[in-house]
Structure formats: structure tokens, C-alpha cells
Design a protein around this motif. Structure first.
Motif: not given
Lengths: 214, 203
Positions: A5-11, A13-16, A18-21, B124-128
């Protein structure tokens, strides 16, 4: 299941929540293969899926045959060139109707014969002057032999041009393209027996016409 | 037995062996033998006629002609609403695509993560928050529209539609012109420059 899995988190921002796979299916084995290396069935599939350049490969593979077919019907380079283009454009337009029941070659022959017969019905035959045929392989003939050869070829071409449509198409496909009787039957929409009968009558008529001419 | 049929004579002329009965007839029938000889001699005369080999340059020329004609078909089919390529022939989509590219560049430079997933990674797992969600944080509502449009566009489709280009494409086009075409192009350019008052030789 995805291998990783690849985590892509906006700088910032709070913790996700939900996850979109996204799981991509493996590409077709032929998808990345160069088009020029595809066999006929894969090439047809590439055409169906709209892969860019697939039709160009078909043109590359069949242009010489189609040009020669057209030349046999019209007897001059200019018309043969125009008709060859017309054959491929019609083939492109008719791609949606190509079911793959025959080979691409047979399908192109069918279009080519129709295009050429329509053309020769509409236009008087025109053969090239002797100077335009400078690329003919004369196999080391003397000038006199070359002239004689050219005249004889012109007589045969003119006689073929006077044959009825189906006889003419049958003779060209059998003698110059060496297609089997069954292939010719498929192209012309007739039976093997009818093809042989047409071929016989074409040769008989040709003999008579050649005797009349000289 | 009667005379040989046209099919049998053609088979014989092409070298196919006959059944014993027709073969026996052929030996005794001068008419059938003459017909067979005529067929063979006519076939020999026909086979001598060759198609002149065109110039070696002709084959590439023919390929280009066909390619251009097929492209023309594709474009006209697109403008008629054909399913071949929904993108071709629709300037609105072309404009939207260009706007989307500009917007994407702007967004990346505005703080979006610049790292890209490894192509070998199949999931790919993306954020909320999705990209579209964050577009709402920009004041300009047109950016939301652009992002919506960009979400529906596919790079391959855009490339097939001729919306992309590469460095040197104009040079490639010039290199393909004949001498006569180059002279004609030169005339046209001179005329255009003269009309705009930029050609020094203008009277």
C-alpha cells in the motif's frame, strides 16, 4: 490482493478517516508488445480496443499485395496508387463489421476486388506508356526482346481487361496472387466449382481475344 | 465416358492428377488434349506479365497517404459523434484539457506532495481527502470545474487525439516536404510577412 500500500497524505491534514484502495488489473500480455510483432489475432484485438497504430501495421503488411492487385486491374501506377489508398480507407471504415471469420488478407482482397471492379466499370482502361515501366525487371533482355516482351504484355493486359468481371477477378487472383480456389470462392462469394468454371472460361476467352488481337 | 469437364481440365492444367477413368479418356480424346494444351499455353502467356516495381520511395509515400486519409476519417468520425474517439474534433475538451494541465501544475506547486507512487506498485491507498475535495479550498470556483474535467480525461486518449506534441515536431514536418512544397511554403510565409509589414523587401 495488492502487494503493498502507498500512503499519500496531504501535509498538515489530520489522520485519514477512510482509505481508498485502487487495484489495477494486470495489463494484457500483448498490450506492451510492439504492434509490429503481434500475430494476426492479437493485431485484430488491438484494432478492436482502439490501440493507436494498429491499423498502420495492417497497412504495412498488406500494402504491396493490395497495390499489385489494383495494378492488375487498372494497368497503371497512378490509378493503382489511388485505389490502394481507397481500399485501406474503406477497410478502416468497415472495421466494425470485420468479425475475424476470415483472415485480414482475405478481407482486404474482398474489398480490393470490389473497389477495383467498381473503378474499371466506371472508367475505360488506361495502360502506361513504355517509358513509365522502366522498373520492370527485364532480366538482361536485349532492346528488341524488351520491346517484344512489352508488346506481348500489353496485349495480354488489354485482353484481360476485356474479360467479364468475375472471370477477370478469378484469373487475377489465381494467376498473379496464387490464391487457392477456396480462398477465391470466399472472396468472390461463390463456390469452388464456380471458381474453376470461371477460371476455365477466363482462359478460353483470353485465348480467343489474344488470337483476335494478333 | 464423355469429354472432360471444365473443372477436370483446370485441375489437369494445374497439375492435379485425375482418377483413372478421365485419364484414360484423355489419352484417347484429341479434343480434350487440345483444350488442355490451350489452357496451359494461355496460362504461360498470362504468367509472363509482371507488375512494374514502383520507386522504392513509393511504399513510404503510400503508407503516409493512407495514414493521413485514415486520420481524416477518424477526425470526421469524431466530429459526427462516432464512438471511435470521443475526444477528437471537440475543441471544448481540448481547451479543458489544457486548463487541467495548467491547474495541475499550479496545484503541485502550491504544496501538494510531489512524490509519486512507484509504478511497480499495483495498489494505492490515499488519504481521506481527495484531490477534488481540496480544490474547494481555492477561491476560484473554475479550478473545481477544471479538476472535475481532468478527472475524466485519460492521457492515452489525449495523445491519440493529437492533443499532445513533442519537441521538433515542426522540424519533422518540414523535413517531409518536397522541394516544390518548400518553395511554396516559402512564398506563403513571405506573403504573410509582407501583409503584416514585417518583410524587409516589401515595397
Amino acid at each position: 490482493m495488492p502487494s503493498s500500500l502507498f500512503e499519500w497524505t496531504l501535509p498538515g491534514t489530520r489522520q485519514p478517516e477512510w482509505d481508498l484502495t485502487v487495484v489495477r488489473s494486470e495489463p494484457e500480455a500483448t498490450f506492451n508488445q510492439p504492434l509490429a510483432e503481434l500475430d494476426e489475432s492479437d493485431l485484430i484485438e488491438a484494432l478492436r480496443t482502439g490501440r493507436a497504430g494498429a491499423f498502420d501495421v495492417i497497412v504495412e503488411r498488406h500494402k504491396r499485395t493490395i497495390y499489385q492487385l489494383c495494378y492488375r486491374f487498372v494497368g497503371n501506377h497512378e490509378d493503382a496508387s489511388d485505389l490502394s489508398q481507397d481500399v485501406f480507407v474503406r477497410a478502416y471504415r468497415g472495421l466494425h463489421s470485420f468479425r475475424g471469420q476470415s483472415s485480414i488478407g482475405t478481407w482486404l482482397y474482398r474489398i480490393g476486388v470490389n473497389v477495383c471492379l467498381n473503378h474499371v466499370n466506371a472508367k475505360a482502361p488506361r495502360t502506361e506508356p513504355i517509358d513509365a515501366q522502366q522498373h520492370v525487371d527485364t532480366k538482361g533482355d536485349s532492346p528488341a526482346e524488351r520491346v517484344f516482351r512489352h508488346e506481348r504484355a500489353s496485349l495480354v493486359r488489354a485482353a484481360i481487361a476485356r474479360l467479364p468481371r468475375k472471370q477477370r477477378a478469378t484469373l487475377i487472383l489465381r494467376m498473379y496472387h496464387e490464391l487457392s480456389h477456396q480462398q477465391i470462392a470466399d472472396i468472390l462469394g461463390s463456390s469452388v466449382g464456380a471458381v474453376k468454371a470461371n477460371f476455365f472460361h477466363a482462359l478460353s476467352n483470353l485465348k480467343r481475344l489474344l488470337e483476335e488481337q494478333g | 465416358m464423355g469429354h472432360l469437364s471444365s473443372e477436370q481440365l483446370i485441375d489437369l492444367a494445374e497439375g492435379v492428377e485425375l482418377e483413372p477413368a478421365p485419364a484414360t479418356h484423355l489419352e484417347s480424346c484429341s479434343r480434350c488434349r487440345q483444350q488442355l494444351a490451350d489452357l496451359r499455353s494461355t496460362m504461360a502467356a498470362v504468367s509472363e506479365v509482371e507488375v512494374p516495381e514502383p520507386s522504392p520511395l513509393f511504399w513510404d509515400h503510400l503508407s503516409r497517404r493512407v495514414h493521413d486519409a485514415v486520420e481524416g476519417e477518424r477526425v470526421s468520425a469524431g466530429s459526427r459523434g462516432s464512438s471511435w474517439n470521443w475526444l477528437t474534433g471537440r475543441p471544448a475538451w481540448a481547451g479543458a484539457f489544457a486548463l487541467a494541465v495548467v491547474a495541475a501544475v499550479f496545484l503541485v506547486r502550491s504544496g501538494y506532495p510531489t512524490h509519486q507512487p512507484d509504478p511497480s506498485i499495483s495498489a494505492v491507498s490515499t488519504s481521506s481527502k481527495s484531490l477534488t475535495d481540496d480544490a474547494a479550498t481555492f477561491d476560484d470556483p473554475s479550478l473545481s470545474l477544471v479538476l472535475d474535467l481532468a478527472g475524466e480525461l485519460d492521457w492515452d486518449q489525449a495523445r491519440e487525439a493529437g492533443l499532445t506534441t513533442h519537441v521538433g515536431v515542426d522540424d519533422d514536418a518540414l523535413a517531409q516536404l518536397s522541394d516544390a512544397e518548400r518553395v511554396e511554403l516559402q512564398k506563403l510565409l513571405k506573403g504573410e510577412l509582407a501583409n503584416r509589414g514585417a518583410w524587409p523587401g516589401r515595397s
